[in-house]
Design an enzyme around this catalytic site. Structure first.
Site, PDB file in Angstrom:
ATOM      1  N   ARG A  63      30.448  15.548   9.888  1.00 11.55           N
ATOM      2  CA  ARG A  63      29.720  14.993   8.738  1.00 11.55           C
ATOM      3  C   ARG A  63      30.627  15.031   7.513  1.00 11.55           C
ATOM      4  O   ARG A  63      30.675  14.102   6.723  1.00 11.55           O
ATOM      5  CB  ARG A  63      28.416  15.770   8.483  1.00 11.55           C
ATOM      6  CG  ARG A  63      27.784  15.440   7.140  1.00 11.55           C
ATOM      7  CD  ARG A  63      26.304  15.790   7.035  1.00 11.55           C
ATOM      8  NE  ARG A  63      25.933  17.052   7.650  1.00 11.55           N
ATOM      9  CZ  ARG A  63      26.229  18.270   7.177  1.00 11.55           C
ATOM     10  NH1 ARG A  63      26.902  18.406   6.057  1.00 11.55           N
ATOM     11  NH2 ARG A  63      25.844  19.342   7.831  1.00 11.55           N
ATOM     12  N   TYR A 115      20.874  -7.980  -4.954  1.00 14.25           N
ATOM     13  CA  TYR A 115      20.422  -7.915  -3.560  1.00 14.25           C
ATOM     14  C   TYR A 115      19.037  -7.235  -3.496  1.00 14.25           C
ATOM     15  O   TYR A 115      18.803  -6.216  -4.170  1.00 14.25           O
ATOM     16  CB  TYR A 115      21.459  -7.107  -2.772  1.00 14.25           C
ATOM     17  CG  TYR A 115      21.105  -6.872  -1.331  1.00 14.25           C
ATOM     18  CD1 TYR A 115      21.100  -7.914  -0.417  1.00 14.25           C
ATOM     19  CD2 TYR A 115      20.772  -5.600  -0.881  1.00 14.25           C
ATOM     20  CE1 TYR A 115      20.765  -7.692   0.906  1.00 14.25           C
ATOM     21  CE2 TYR A 115      20.451  -5.367   0.445  1.00 14.25           C
ATOM     22  CZ  TYR A 115      20.451  -6.424   1.331  1.00 14.25           C
ATOM     23  OH  TYR A 115      20.130  -6.207   2.636  1.00 14.25           O
ATOM     24  N   ASP A 187      29.274  -4.511  -6.736  1.00  8.52           N
ATOM     25  CA  ASP A 187      29.024  -4.731  -5.314  1.00  8.52           C
ATOM     26  C   ASP A 187      29.865  -5.940  -4.902  1.00  8.52           C
ATOM     27  O   ASP A 187      29.579  -7.068  -5.284  1.00  8.52           O
ATOM     28  CB  ASP A 187      27.525  -4.994  -5.099  1.00  8.52           C
ATOM     29  CG  ASP A 187      27.170  -5.181  -3.631  1.00  8.52           C
ATOM     30  OD1 ASP A 187      28.040  -5.613  -2.850  1.00  8.52           O
ATOM     31  OD2 ASP A 187      25.996  -4.920  -3.266  1.00  8.52           O
ATOM     32  N   LYS A 212      28.848  -6.958   6.533  1.00  6.23           N
ATOM     33  CA  LYS A 212      29.030  -8.393   6.306  1.00  6.23           C
ATOM     34  C   LYS A 212      30.470  -8.800   6.647  1.00  6.23           C
ATOM     35  O   LYS A 212      30.866  -8.661   7.781  1.00  6.23           O
ATOM     36  CB  LYS A 212      28.634  -8.723   4.870  1.00  6.23           C
ATOM     37  CG  LYS A 212      27.299  -8.071   4.422  1.00  6.23           C
ATOM     38  CD  LYS A 212      26.095  -8.585   5.162  1.00  6.23           C
ATOM     39  CE  LYS A 212      24.821  -7.789   4.934  1.00  6.23           C
ATOM     40  NZ  LYS A 212      24.451  -7.533   3.550  1.00  6.23           N
TER      41      LYS A 212
HETATM   42  C1  LIG Z   1      23.646  -6.575   2.889  1.00  6.98           C
HETATM   43  C2  LIG Z   1      23.942  -6.221   1.483  1.00  6.98           C
HETATM   44  C3  LIG Z   1      23.729  -4.914   1.009  1.00  6.98           C
HETATM   45  C4  LIG Z   1      23.131  -3.821   1.870  1.00  6.98           C
HETATM   46  O1  LIG Z   1      23.981  -3.480   2.916  1.00  6.98           O
HETATM   47  P1  LIG Z   1      23.440  -2.881   4.326  1.00  6.98           P
HETATM   48  O2  LIG Z   1      24.699  -2.693   5.091  1.00  6.98           O
HETATM   49  O3  LIG Z   1      22.531  -3.919   4.911  1.00  6.98           O
HETATM   50  O4  LIG Z   1      22.738  -1.624   4.021  1.00  6.98           O
HETATM   51  C5  LIG Z   1      24.052  -4.640  -0.311  1.00  6.98           C
HETATM   52  N1  LIG Z   1      24.541  -5.594  -1.130  1.00  6.98           N
HETATM   53  C6  LIG Z   1      24.750  -6.860  -0.710  1.00  6.98           C
HETATM   54  C7  LIG Z   1      25.289  -7.862  -1.659  1.00  6.98           C
HETATM   55  C8  LIG Z   1      24.455  -7.221   0.597  1.00  6.98           C
HETATM   56  O5  LIG Z   1      24.639  -8.484   1.007  1.00  6.98           O
END
Ligand SMILES: *Cc1c(COP(=O)(O)O)cnc(C)c1O
Length: 399
Positions: A63, A115, A187, A212
Site C-alpha cells: 500500500r 467532470y 485535470d 482514458k
Molecule cells: C473520467 C474522468 C475522471 C474520473 O476518472 P476515473 O478514472 O473514472 O475515476 C476525472 N476527470 C475527467 C476529465 C475524466 O474524464
C-alpha cells in the site's frame, strides 16, 4: 510537432535530456538488474523481507510502495515534466487526494462544466465536511476573481472541458490562484501530457484519469497526481498511504503498456478528430462543431499556444430533435454507443440523454447542452470508415 525538451535543458542534469516520445517508453523503467527483463515486472507482493528490523530495501508494504507502481509514477512524472508522481485506484481517488489537503472552512473554485464525478465529489461528499465550492465559468477571469474569498485555497481547472471543449488559460488562472495564496490544480485527462503540460504554465498539481488516453485501451481504471512541489508530494504520499486507494501492480503494468504508445496514438486521435471536425462543420445537418482545432473555436488562438495539437474529443450539434439525435447515436456502427473516452476505439454519446441527463432540461439548455448535442471520442480507426459511419447514421436518423 514542437519539440518539448530541447537539448539545452540537459545542462543541469548529468543525463542526456530526452524528448517526450523517448520518455514515454523509457522514463522510470530500467531493465531488471537480475534478469534483464525489459518490461518492469508485475511485483505481486504485499510485503517485503527486511535485512534487519527497520532495515528494508526501499519497500515495506505494497500500500505504501510497490516497484511496479514506482515505475509508473516516475514515468508519469517525467511525461508531465514534473518531479513527483503518485498513482491511485481511479481518477476520482486522485482528485479526492487533492481535496484531502483542505481543512473544514476552506473554499474551492471550480469550472461550472467540470467532470460530473468531480462535481459530485465536491458537492455531495465534501460539502458535508464543511468545505464550500463556487462553480464559475473559468474562461471568464473576472468571474474567477469575484468568486475568490479569504478562505479560497484551491482553483480546480479542466481544459479542454466536457462536452463543449472550452479552453481555459492555465497560466492566467494559476497567476490568479497564486495572487491569493491558493493552489491551482489542472485535470489534464482530455489533453494528456503529449499535448499540454500544465506545470509548464504555472499549475501546482496535475491530475489524471489514467482510465482514458494514458491507459488508452479501455481495459483499466486508474488515476494519478503529478507535482514539482516536494512538500505537496509528501502530503499526497501520506494520504495515499493513509486512505489506501492505491493502484494495484497489475493495473500499473497495463498503464505502463499504454503510455509507451501515447504519442503515436495521440497523433492519430488528433488527426482523425481534426478531419471529422472539418467535415462535420461543412455538413448541412450539423449546426455547430466544438473543437479547439477549428479556427471558428472562440479560443483557437489560446489552444494553439497552450497545446501542441487539439486532442481527440469533438462535440457537435445536429440540427435535429432529441429523439432524432438519440436515433443517430444508436445508428452508428463503428462508433460504439458508450460513455467514457480516450480508448483506441471510437465512442459516441448524447449528453442530453446520457452523461448530462440528470440536469433539468431548462438548466441544461442554458448551459449550451442542447437536445441535438453529440459528443464523440474519436478513435484510431481508418478515417474514411469513421466518416462513412457518421454520414450513414445522419442519413438514417435525421429527417
Ligand atoms: C473520467 C474522468 C475522471 C474520473 O476518472 P476515473 O478514472 O473514472 O475515476 C476525472 N476527470 C475527467 C476529465 C475524466 O474524464
Amino acid at each position: 510537432m514542437t519539440q518539448r525538451q530541447p537539448e539545452e535543458t540537459a545542462e543541469e542534469s548529468d543525463e542526456l535530456s530526452r524528448r517526450f516520445e523517448t520518455d514515454t517508453i523509457h522514463a522510470g523503467q530500467e531493465p531488471d538488474e537480475e534478469t534483464g527483463a525489459i518490461m518492469p515486472p508485475i511485483y505481486a507482493t504485499s510485503t517485503y523481507v527486511q535485512d534487519g528490523p527497520g532495515e528494508d530495501r526501499g519497500y515495506e508494504y505494497s500500500r505504501t510502495g510497490n516497484p511496479t507502481r514506482t515505475a509508473l509514477e516516475d514515468n508519469l512524472a517525467a511525461l508531465e515534466g514534473g518531479e513527483h508522481g503518485r498513482a491511485f485506484a481511479s481518477g476520482m481517488a486522485a482528485i479526492n487526494t487533492v481535496l484531502n489537503l483542505l481543512e473544514s472552512g476552506d473554499h474551492v473554485i471550480a469550472g461550472d462544466d467540470v467532470y460530473g464525478g468531480t462535481h459530485r465529489l465536491f458537492r455531495q461528499v465534501y460539502e458535508d465536511y464543511d468545505l464550500s465550492f463556487s462553480f464559475v465559468d473559468t474562461t471568464n477571469h473576472d468571474a474567477v476573481q469575484e468568486a475568490i474569498c479569504p478562505e479560497t485555497e484551491l482553483l480546480w481547472v479542466e481544459t479542454p472541458t466536457n462536452p463543449l471543449m472550452r479552453v481555459n488559460d492555465i497560466a492566467t488562472l494559476s497567476e490568479i490562484a497564486h495572487d491569493h495564496d491558493a493552489l491551482c490544480a489542472v485535470d489534464n485527462t482530455f489533453a494528456t501530457p503529449y499535448l499540454q503540460r500544465p506545470l509548464e504554465h504555472g499549475a501546482d498539481i496535475v491530475s489524471h484519469s489514467l482510465t482514458k488516453y494514458l491507459g488508452g485501451h479501455s481495459d483499466v481504471v486508474g488515476g494519478a497526481l503529478v507535482t514539482d512541489n516536494e512538500e505537496l508530494d509528501e502530503q499526497f504520499g501520506f494520504y495515499q498511504n493513509s486512505v489506501g486507494a492505491t493502484l494495484d501492480p497489475f493495473a500499473c503494468f497495463l498503464i505502463l503498456r499504454g503510455t509507451k504508445t501515447l504519442s503515436v496514438r495521440m497523433d492519430r486521435h488528433c488527426e482523425n478528430a481534426q478531419t471529422l471536425a472539418n467535415r462535420l462543420a461543412d455538413h448541412p445537418d450539423v449546426d455547430t462543431v466544438y473543437y479547439p482545432g477549428l479556427e471558428s473555436h472562440p479560443a483557437h488562438g489560446l489552444a494553439t499556444e497552450q497545446m501542441d495539437k487539439f486532442g481527440g474529443m469533438v462535440s457537435f450539434e445536429l440540427a435535429a430533435s432529441i429523439d432524432e439525435t438519440a436515433d443517430f447515436v444508436s445508428e452508428t456502427d463503428v462508433f460504439a454507443l458508450a460513455e467514457s473516452l480516450g480508448g483506441v476505439e471510437s465512442l459516441i454519446e448524447q449528453p442530453a440523454t446520457m452523461t448530462h441527463a440528470s440536469i433539468p432540461r431548462q438548466e441544461r439548455l442554458e448551459a449550451g447542452l442542447t437536445d441535438g448535442l453529440v459528443r464523440i471520442s474519436v478513435g484510431i480507426e481508418h478515417i474514411e470508415d469513421l466518416w462513412d459511419d457518421i454520414e450513414q447514421a445522419i442519413d438514417a436518423a435525421v429527417a
